[in-house]
Design a protein around this motif. Structure first.
Motif, PDB file in Angstrom:
ATOM      1  N   THR A  20       0.809  -1.224   0.000  1.00  0.00           N
ATOM      2  CA  THR A  20       0.000   0.000   0.000  1.00  0.00           C
ATOM      3  C   THR A  20       0.839   1.269   0.000  1.00  0.00           C
ATOM      4  OG1 THR A  20      -0.179  -0.063   2.407  1.00  0.00           O
ATOM      5  CG2 THR A  20      -1.945  -1.118   1.150  1.00  0.00           C
ATOM      6  N   ARG A  21       2.139   1.122  -0.049  1.00  0.00           N
ATOM      7  CA  ARG A  21       3.037   2.295  -0.041  1.00  0.00           C
ATOM      8  C   ARG A  21       2.677   3.225  -1.193  1.00  0.00           C
ATOM      9  NH1 ARG A  21       7.685  -0.135   0.512  1.00  0.00           N
ATOM     10  NH2 ARG A  21       7.919   0.407   2.692  1.00  0.00           N
ATOM     11  N   GLY A  22       2.603   4.518  -0.881  1.00  0.00           N
ATOM     12  CA  GLY A  22       2.349   5.522  -1.906  1.00  0.00           C
ATOM     13  C   GLY A  22       0.887   5.769  -2.216  1.00  0.00           C
ATOM     14  N   LEU A  23       0.009   4.928  -1.700  1.00  0.00           N
ATOM     15  CA  LEU A  23      -1.418   5.116  -1.966  1.00  0.00           C
ATOM     16  C   LEU A  23      -2.018   6.085  -0.956  1.00  0.00           C
ATOM     17  CD1 LEU A  23      -2.564   1.435  -2.602  1.00  0.00           C
ATOM     18  CD2 LEU A  23      -2.192   3.222  -4.311  1.00  0.00           C
ATOM     19  N   PRO A  24      -2.950   6.928  -1.402  1.00  0.00           N
ATOM     20  CA  PRO A  24      -3.633   7.793  -0.431  1.00  0.00           C
ATOM     21  C   PRO A  24      -4.419   6.945   0.563  1.00  0.00           C
ATOM     22  CG  PRO A  24      -4.468   8.133  -2.677  1.00  0.00           C
ATOM     23  CD  PRO A  24      -3.405   7.097  -2.759  1.00  0.00           C
ATOM     24  N   GLU A  25      -4.652   7.481   1.716  1.00  0.00           N
ATOM     25  CA  GLU A  25      -5.324   6.738   2.798  1.00  0.00           C
ATOM     26  C   GLU A  25      -6.601   6.039   2.320  1.00  0.00           C
ATOM     27  OE1 GLU A  25      -5.241   4.985   6.295  1.00  0.00           O
ATOM     28  OE2 GLU A  25      -3.745   6.497   5.775  1.00  0.00           O
ATOM     29  N   GLY A  26      -7.422   6.723   1.551  1.00  0.00           N
ATOM     30  CA  GLY A  26      -8.681   6.139   1.097  1.00  0.00           C
ATOM     31  C   GLY A  26      -8.529   5.010   0.095  1.00  0.00           C
ATOM     32  N   ALA A  27      -7.364   4.883  -0.521  1.00  0.00           N
ATOM     33  CA  ALA A  27      -7.137   3.831  -1.520  1.00  0.00           C
ATOM     34  C   ALA A  27      -6.408   2.625  -0.930  1.00  0.00           C
ATOM     35  CB  ALA A  27      -6.340   4.388  -2.694  1.00  0.00           C
ATOM     36  N   ARG A  28      -6.035   2.715   0.338  1.00  0.00           N
ATOM     37  CA  ARG A  28      -5.322   1.603   0.970  1.00  0.00           C
ATOM     38  C   ARG A  28      -6.276   0.451   1.230  1.00  0.00           C
ATOM     39  NH1 ARG A  28      -0.450   4.109   4.415  1.00  0.00           N
ATOM     40  NH2 ARG A  28       0.174   5.541   2.771  1.00  0.00           N
ATOM     41  N   TYR A  29      -5.742  -0.727   1.282  1.00  0.00           N
ATOM     42  CA  TYR A  29      -6.539  -1.933   1.459  1.00  0.00           C
ATOM     43  C   TYR A  29      -5.840  -2.843   2.449  1.00  0.00           C
ATOM     44  CZ  TYR A  29      -3.056  -3.563  -1.882  1.00  0.00           C
ATOM     45  OH  TYR A  29      -1.872  -3.862  -2.508  1.00  0.00           O
ATOM     46  N   VAL A  30      -6.575  -3.794   2.975  1.00  0.00           N
ATOM     47  CA  VAL A  30      -6.046  -4.712   3.979  1.00  0.00           C
ATOM     48  C   VAL A  30      -5.823  -6.068   3.323  1.00  0.00           C
ATOM     49  CG1 VAL A  30      -6.537  -5.843   6.183  1.00  0.00           C
ATOM     50  CG2 VAL A  30      -7.270  -3.481   5.813  1.00  0.00           C
ATOM     51  N   TYR A  45      -0.324  -3.374  -7.206  1.00  0.00           N
ATOM     52  CA  TYR A  45      -0.945  -4.686  -7.036  1.00  0.00           C
ATOM     53  C   TYR A  45      -2.448  -4.621  -7.287  1.00  0.00           C
ATOM     54  CZ  TYR A  45       3.504  -5.455  -4.681  1.00  0.00           C
ATOM     55  OH  TYR A  45       4.831  -5.530  -4.384  1.00  0.00           O
ATOM     56  N   PRO A  46      -2.871  -4.349  -8.509  1.00  0.00           N
ATOM     57  CA  PRO A  46      -4.307  -4.199  -8.759  1.00  0.00           C
ATOM     58  C   PRO A  46      -5.108  -5.460  -8.446  1.00  0.00           C
ATOM     59  CG  PRO A  46      -3.097  -4.215 -10.834  1.00  0.00           C
ATOM     60  CD  PRO A  46      -2.089  -4.170  -9.724  1.00  0.00           C
ATOM     61  N   HIS A  47      -4.497  -6.622  -8.631  1.00  0.00           N
ATOM     62  CA  HIS A  47      -5.194  -7.879  -8.350  1.00  0.00           C
ATOM     63  C   HIS A  47      -5.486  -8.059  -6.861  1.00  0.00           C
ATOM     64  CE1 HIS A  47      -0.940  -8.602  -7.925  1.00  0.00           C
ATOM     65  NE2 HIS A  47      -1.191  -9.693  -7.235  1.00  0.00           N
ATOM     66  N   LEU A  48      -4.735  -7.372  -6.006  1.00  0.00           N
ATOM     67  CA  LEU A  48      -4.995  -7.418  -4.571  1.00  0.00           C
ATOM     68  C   LEU A  48      -5.829  -6.230  -4.109  1.00  0.00           C
ATOM     69  CD1 LEU A  48      -1.427  -8.401  -3.301  1.00  0.00           C
ATOM     70  CD2 LEU A  48      -3.417  -9.898  -3.555  1.00  0.00           C
ATOM     71  N   GLN A  49      -5.575  -5.090  -4.690  1.00  0.00           N
ATOM     72  CA  GLN A  49      -6.247  -3.864  -4.263  1.00  0.00           C
ATOM     73  C   GLN A  49      -7.669  -3.772  -4.797  1.00  0.00           C
ATOM     74  OE1 GLN A  49      -4.265  -0.329  -5.528  1.00  0.00           O
ATOM     75  NE2 GLN A  49      -5.578   1.020  -4.338  1.00  0.00           N
TER      76      GLN A  49
END
Length: 153
Positions: free
Chosen positions: A40-50, A135-139
């Motif tokens: 999730t490095r570099g992604l804005p807070e709202g675009a982060r995923y678990v 990692y679009p397949h995960l995000q």
């Protein structure tokens, strides 16, 4: 493609013999930070995923394999794959398989310009996924699957 200018600085440094060892050592020293943030490095807070807990546990469990770590293997691969990049690029004119490029618009590891260039050079459609990283397949698995399936229609 062998385009270091499209790569994150640490990845560029892995391709440079003078700095590769220091980067590999830094990767090994920051194992926990890498496992926590690499996806999730570099992604804005709202675009982060678990990431799924089992997936995260598997990553941590697989980091060390005897004397070899995931960072060691990645550093070796990344420092030596220029030959394969050059061979691939040299063979692009003979590519006969239809290609579709799906790329995370906010990929900080390999800039979207790499995907733009690949799509242009192959005449392939480019599907940029907004607010998506490396990692679009995960995000965004459902959206990524849809983009890949659309390439076969």
């Amino acid at each position: 493609f062998n385009r270091p200018q499209y790569m994150q600085e640490r990845l560029q440094a892995l391709k440079e013999p003078a700095s590769a060892e220091a980067v590999r050592s830094a990767f090994n020293a920051s194992r926990d930070e890498i496992l926590q943030n690499a996806f999730t490095r570099g992604l804005p807070e709202g675009a982060r995923y678990v990431l799924d807990a089992a997936y995260r546990a598997d990553l941590a469990r697989g980091w060390q394999n005897g004397a070899l770590t995931s960072a060691d293997a990645f550093a070796h691969y990344y420092a030596h794959f220029t030959r394969d990049q050059n061979a691939f690029e040299a063979r692009l004119p003979s590519l006969k398989t239809p290609v579709s490029v799906v790329w995370g618009e906010q990929d900080i590891y390999i800039n979207k310009e790499m995907g733009v260039e690949f799509a242009r050079r192959t005449g392939a459609p480019l599907r940029l996924l907004p607010a998506t990283g490396h990692y679009p397949h995960l995000q965004r698995p459902h959206e990524t699957i849809e983009k890949v399936r659309a390439a076969f229609r």
